[in-house]
Every structure is written in C-alpha cells, then in structure tokens.
Motif scaffolding. Structure first.
Motif, mmCIF file in Angstrom:
data_model
loop_
_atom_site.group_PDB
_atom_site.id
_atom_site.type_symbol
_atom_site.label_atom_id
_atom_site.label_comp_id
_atom_site.label_asym_id
_atom_site.label_seq_id
_atom_site.Cartn_x
_atom_site.Cartn_y
_atom_site.Cartn_z
ATOM 1 N N VAL A 108 0.865 -1.182 0.000
ATOM 2 C CA VAL A 108 0.000 0.000 0.000
ATOM 3 C C VAL A 108 0.902 1.233 0.000
ATOM 4 O O VAL A 108 1.827 1.324 0.804
ATOM 5 C CB VAL A 108 -0.934 -0.004 1.226
ATOM 6 C CG1 VAL A 108 -1.718 1.291 1.331
ATOM 7 C CG2 VAL A 108 -1.871 -1.211 1.164
ATOM 8 N N ILE A 109 0.619 2.155 -0.916
ATOM 9 C CA ILE A 109 1.445 3.359 -1.053
ATOM 10 C C ILE A 109 0.555 4.586 -0.967
ATOM 11 O O ILE A 109 -0.424 4.711 -1.694
ATOM 12 C CB ILE A 109 2.222 3.345 -2.379
ATOM 13 C CG1 ILE A 109 3.096 2.090 -2.462
ATOM 14 C CG2 ILE A 109 3.088 4.608 -2.500
ATOM 15 C CD1 ILE A 109 3.761 1.877 -3.805
ATOM 16 N N VAL A 110 0.920 5.497 -0.055
ATOM 17 C CA VAL A 110 0.182 6.737 0.143
ATOM 18 C C VAL A 110 0.932 7.868 -0.549
ATOM 19 O O VAL A 110 2.106 8.102 -0.271
ATOM 20 C CB VAL A 110 0.060 7.083 1.641
ATOM 21 C CG1 VAL A 110 -0.647 8.416 1.835
ATOM 22 C CG2 VAL A 110 -0.647 5.977 2.387
ATOM 23 N N SER A 111 0.266 8.546 -1.454
ATOM 24 C CA SER A 111 0.812 9.744 -2.087
ATOM 25 C C SER A 111 0.203 10.947 -1.375
ATOM 26 O O SER A 111 -0.995 10.963 -1.096
ATOM 27 C CB SER A 111 0.436 9.776 -3.570
ATOM 28 O OG SER A 111 0.759 11.030 -4.124
ATOM 29 N N LEU A 112 1.023 11.950 -1.081
ATOM 30 C CA LEU A 112 0.502 13.155 -0.434
ATOM 31 C C LEU A 112 0.147 14.248 -1.436
ATOM 32 O O LEU A 112 -0.591 15.159 -1.112
ATOM 33 C CB LEU A 112 1.518 13.691 0.581
ATOM 34 C CG LEU A 112 1.741 12.799 1.801
ATOM 35 C CD1 LEU A 112 2.793 13.409 2.720
ATOM 36 C CD2 LEU A 112 0.444 12.564 2.552
ATOM 37 N N GLU A 113 0.696 14.169 -2.638
ATOM 38 C CA GLU A 113 0.433 15.195 -3.667
ATOM 39 C C GLU A 113 0.145 14.515 -4.994
ATOM 40 O O GLU A 113 1.088 14.220 -5.731
ATOM 41 C CB GLU A 113 1.631 16.128 -3.794
ATOM 42 C CG GLU A 113 1.880 16.970 -2.570
ATOM 43 C CD GLU A 113 3.094 17.871 -2.722
ATOM 44 O OE1 GLU A 113 3.693 17.952 -3.815
ATOM 45 O OE2 GLU A 113 3.452 18.490 -1.732
ATOM 46 N N PRO A 114 -1.093 14.217 -5.321
ATOM 47 C CA PRO A 114 -2.325 14.429 -4.567
ATOM 48 C C PRO A 114 -2.494 13.344 -3.506
ATOM 49 O O PRO A 114 -1.846 12.300 -3.571
ATOM 50 C CB PRO A 114 -3.413 14.317 -5.623
ATOM 51 C CG PRO A 114 -2.858 13.337 -6.597
ATOM 52 C CD PRO A 114 -1.367 13.607 -6.625
ATOM 53 N N LEU A 115 -3.399 13.566 -2.560
ATOM 54 C CA LEU A 115 -3.639 12.614 -1.484
ATOM 55 C C LEU A 115 -4.426 11.428 -2.034
ATOM 56 O O LEU A 115 -5.622 11.516 -2.289
ATOM 57 C CB LEU A 115 -4.402 13.290 -0.349
ATOM 58 C CG LEU A 115 -4.592 12.452 0.913
ATOM 59 C CD1 LEU A 115 -3.244 12.051 1.503
ATOM 60 C CD2 LEU A 115 -5.411 13.215 1.938
ATOM 61 N N VAL A 116 -3.706 10.318 -2.267
ATOM 62 C CA VAL A 116 -4.292 9.118 -2.869
ATOM 63 C C VAL A 116 -3.627 7.899 -2.250
ATOM 64 O O VAL A 116 -2.431 7.916 -1.971
ATOM 65 C CB VAL A 116 -4.047 9.096 -4.400
ATOM 66 C CG1 VAL A 116 -4.583 7.827 -5.019
ATOM 67 C CG2 VAL A 116 -4.644 10.306 -5.075
#
Length: 138
Positions: A108-116
């Motif tokens: 699982v990978i969280v991107s902050l820009e954009p928040l996805v």
C-alpha cells in the motif's frame, strides 16, 4: 483486492502527513479470504531506518520480526506493507520494485500530492511484476 477499514486508512494517512517530508512505513496484519481478497485487521507503524528517508523506506529487521511474532500470536497473517511517497505517485518506484521480497502481499502506497492511496501486489507468477489492486473499505 485489499480491504482497508476506514479507521486504518485514516491512521495511515495521518502518519503520512505527520511524517512529511520523510516516507513512513509499517506492516499490515489480517487474513486472506477464499476469493484471494486480503482483509486488514491491524496495522503496525514502524520506524523508517533508511539512510535517505525522504526518498526511501526500510523497516528495521528486528522490529519487523517482533511485529511478525505479534501477528502470529494474534492468529493473523502478514497481508502487506505500507509506505508513503510524500512527493511521488501512489505506485511502486523502481527501488520499491527491486526491493520487493514478499510475493502475493499487498504494498500500500500513500501519495501526499495528490492525497491518494494505491495498492499493488508483487506476483511471482507474473515474472515478479507488480499488479495494481483495488483498495476497498468496510
């Protein structure tokens, strides 16, 4: 598909925001259902011990082993791992792909820009490639 309960999703997102600009990481515990879906029951945050935590993540092997033992004692399986990409997309980087060692587990990978939030499984039957999977909730 991986099922992430809303509270677990929010906890991981908050950790990613608080950890910015560094990548955060952790282990996901739960169960596999007969249809191949993994259901997350617990998440274990870990310290990112990478030399360059802004662009890489690494879980301390001793901390990881302790978490694995806790999962086993709780009757849970290791269903995956999570980390963040504070400035990148929610898909595995070339480094993530090269360091993947847990087949059929979710990354699982969280991107902050954009928040996805994205999720991928590393499949040995597909020549060690990552396959995108759907992230669902309860």
């Amino acid at each position: 598909m991986i099922v992430l309960p809303a509270d677990t999703r929010e906890t991981i997102l908050e950790r990613a925001r608080e950890g910015d600009p560094d990548e955060i990481c952790g282990v996901l515990g739960g169960e596999y259902e007969p249809d191949g879906k993994s259901r997350v029951h617990s998440q274990y945050p870990t310290e990112n011990v990478a030399e360059t935590p802004r662009t890489r993540y690494e879980i301390d092997p001793e901390e990881q082993l302790a978490i694995f033992e806790r999962l086993e004692n709780r009757g849970e399986e290791i269903v995956g791992f999570y980390h963040s990409h504070p400035r990148g997309p929610p898909r595995p980087s070339a480094t993530d792909e090269a360091q993947a060692t847990w087949p059929d587990r979710s990354y699982v990978i969280v991107s902050l820009e954009p928040l996805v939030i994205g999720s991928w499984r590393w499949r040995t039957e597909s020549d060690g490639q990552f396959e995108r999977e759907r992230v669902g909730g309860d």
